[in-house]
Design an enzyme around this catalytic site. Structure first.
Site, mmCIF file in Angstrom:
data_model
loop_
_atom_site.group_PDB
_atom_site.id
_atom_site.type_symbol
_atom_site.label_atom_id
_atom_site.label_comp_id
_atom_site.label_asym_id
_atom_site.label_seq_id
_atom_site.Cartn_x
_atom_site.Cartn_y
_atom_site.Cartn_z
ATOM 1 N N LYS A 33 -82.227 -42.307 26.222
ATOM 2 C CA LYS A 33 -83.660 -42.567 26.049
ATOM 3 C C LYS A 33 -83.895 -44.025 25.649
ATOM 4 C CE LYS A 33 -83.189 -40.767 21.371
ATOM 5 N NZ LYS A 33 -83.058 -39.522 20.611
ATOM 6 N N ARG A 125 -90.170 -31.382 12.625
ATOM 7 C CA ARG A 125 -90.765 -32.436 13.438
ATOM 8 C C ARG A 125 -91.139 -31.820 14.783
ATOM 9 N NH1 ARG A 125 -87.091 -37.512 15.224
ATOM 10 N NH2 ARG A 125 -86.114 -35.759 16.278
ATOM 11 N N TYR A 246 -91.488 -71.764 8.481
ATOM 12 C CA TYR A 246 -92.785 -71.260 8.002
ATOM 13 C C TYR A 246 -92.681 -70.757 6.564
ATOM 14 C CZ TYR A 246 -94.747 -71.064 12.752
ATOM 15 O OH TYR A 246 -95.230 -71.372 13.980
ATOM 16 N N MET A 294 -91.254 -66.849 16.180
ATOM 17 C CA MET A 294 -91.322 -66.092 17.443
ATOM 18 C C MET A 294 -90.183 -66.469 18.396
ATOM 19 S SD MET A 294 -94.412 -65.638 20.197
ATOM 20 C CE MET A 294 -95.562 -64.864 19.087
HETATM 21 C C1 LIG Z 1 -81.793 -39.271 20.135
HETATM 22 C C2 LIG Z 1 -81.314 -37.896 19.944
HETATM 23 C C3 LIG Z 1 -79.945 -37.633 19.703
HETATM 24 C C4 LIG Z 1 -78.912 -38.724 19.522
HETATM 25 O O1 LIG Z 1 -78.949 -39.219 18.200
HETATM 26 P P1 LIG Z 1 -77.910 -40.352 17.753
HETATM 27 O O2 LIG Z 1 -78.144 -40.453 16.287
HETATM 28 O O3 LIG Z 1 -78.314 -41.592 18.468
HETATM 29 O O4 LIG Z 1 -76.577 -39.890 18.122
HETATM 30 C C5 LIG Z 1 -79.539 -36.305 19.657
HETATM 31 N N1 LIG Z 1 -80.431 -35.285 19.807
HETATM 32 C C6 LIG Z 1 -81.744 -35.507 20.006
HETATM 33 C C7 LIG Z 1 -82.667 -34.352 20.160
HETATM 34 C C8 LIG Z 1 -82.233 -36.812 20.073
HETATM 35 O O5 LIG Z 1 -83.539 -37.018 20.273
#
Ligand SMILES: *Cc1c(COP(=O)(O)O)cnc(C)c1O
Length: 350
Positions: A33, A125, A246, A294
């Site tokens: 992702k 969640r 800055y 930046m």
């Molecule tokens: C992103 C995600 C993972 C992977 O988590 P990591 O900590 O990056 O290994 C596993 N399961 C779900 C449902 C996720 O959204």
């Protein structure tokens, strides 16, 4: 002058092989992702070819990924309306069901599909409630066009193995779900590294694929995949008492030299990196001196000499792990890699 992200194919290969060695009998669903945690899906071929499943968060990410692979792709958010559902089925995506409204949506379709059912075992969640879960399994099982590919849940505290909530979530999953009839999937990277008992049928590594530890410390068994570098653009001598950048947040306590490097928060270098955050030049660490802007950062190189154009490494080298930079910036490696901007030029490194 440009920021370069080098993506190491051999490190990707090493990390996924290491994951297989930790859990030889589980299948691997690789988490790609957010454009492979910022590493760019087109640069992670070893992961695409060595995984059993690939998972992304959203439909649009799945559509991009489908151009690169025929492997099973799982959409973690699942469909929210009939258009989503149609697109997911047409692209042969599997998807996660975590909401009762999604259960109604899919059971009203006669098309063939494969779904993952997510239980909220305590993270609160996403996920179907403990109360609804058994009924949902029954309802879906009556629809012969819907295959339950796997059951799943997600831990809130996997990076803290002592936390009692881990056992509570595991027990909830084991007690409330008829897990023997289906494939089961519980592990993110932290859970997979900490506790073999959690591996079950399908593991879901994310961050460790990219050679980054889910814990605060670097892990010697993982190889960093992304190296970020940028050139020195200018060097100047400053006097004791002079300040830099800055807000003049850094004041020299002796006469010294400042190297200005062509990376800033506009590239994804964290603005909250503190004075003292290490930057690697020619194998040696130098402290960030002054606020991140930046396009630029400033580093105290003391009396060392460098050429303009010399490469500075910001993270992802054996001598400068991202975990360390993240700590100085009050964040985690996940955020650093996934927030790089389009200005960064990606390259494949063997
Ligand atoms: C992103 C995600 C993972 C992977 O988590 P990591 O900590 O990056 O290994 C596993 N399961 C779900 C449902 C996720 O959204």
């Amino acid at each position: 002058m440009q920021v370069v992200a080098k993506i190491s194919q051999s490190a990707l290969e090493h990390n996924i092989n290491y994951i297989k060695s930790l859990s030889p009998s589980s299948k691997i669903m690789s988490m790609v992702k957010a454009n492979a945690y910022g590493h760019q899906i087109e640069y992670i071929e070893p992961i695409l070819s060595k995984s059993d499943y690939l998972a992304v968060s959203e439909l649009s990410e799945g559509i991009e990924l489908r151009k690169l692979t025929k492997k099973p792709i799982v959409i973690l958010s699942g469909p929210f309306n009939l258009d989503d559902l149609t697109l997911m089925i047409d692209n042969e995506f599997q998807f996660v069901i975590h909401e009762m409204s999604q259960v109604s949506l899919i059971t009203s379709s006669a098309k063939d599909m494969s779904v993952w059912l997510k239980l909220d075992s305590g993270m609160h969640r996403l996920g179907l409630s403990i109360k609804d879960f058994p009924e949902v399994i029954k309802t879906i099982s009556r629809n012969k066009n819907i295959k339950i590919e796997s059951l799943m849940t997600h831990f809130a505290n996997a990076d803290d193995p002592q936390n009692l909530k881990n056992d509570e979530q595991l027990n909830c999953f084991k007690e409330k779900v008829q897990y023997l009839e289906f494939q089961n999937s519980l592990c993110n990277s932290a859970a997979l590294m900490n506790n073999e008992e959690l591996h079950f049928d399908i593991i879901r590594p994310g961050i460790m694929l990219y050679g980054i530890s889910p814990f605060h410390q670097k892990n010697e068994n993982l190889k960093p995949v992304m190296e970020i570098s940028a050139p020195i653009m200018s060097i100047r001598h400053i006097k004791k008492g002079d300040s830099v950048g800055y807000g003049s947040t850094y004041t020299a306590d002796k006469d010294t030299n400042i190297a200005t490097i062509g990376i800033g928060y506009g590239d994804g270098y964290p603005r909250h990196a503190k004075n003292g955050t290490p930057v690697l030049i020619n194998g040696k660490k130098y402290p960030l001196a002054g606020r991140v802007s930046m396009d630029l950062i400033t580093v105290d190189i003391s009396n060392d000499h460098f050429q303009i154009g010399e490469k500075a490494i910001l993270w992802g080298n054996e001598n400068l792990p991202i975990e360390q930079v993240a700590e100085f910036a009050g964040t985690i490696g996940y955020e650093l890699t996934s927030r790089l901007t389009s200005r960064v030029q990606f390259q494949v490194a063997e």
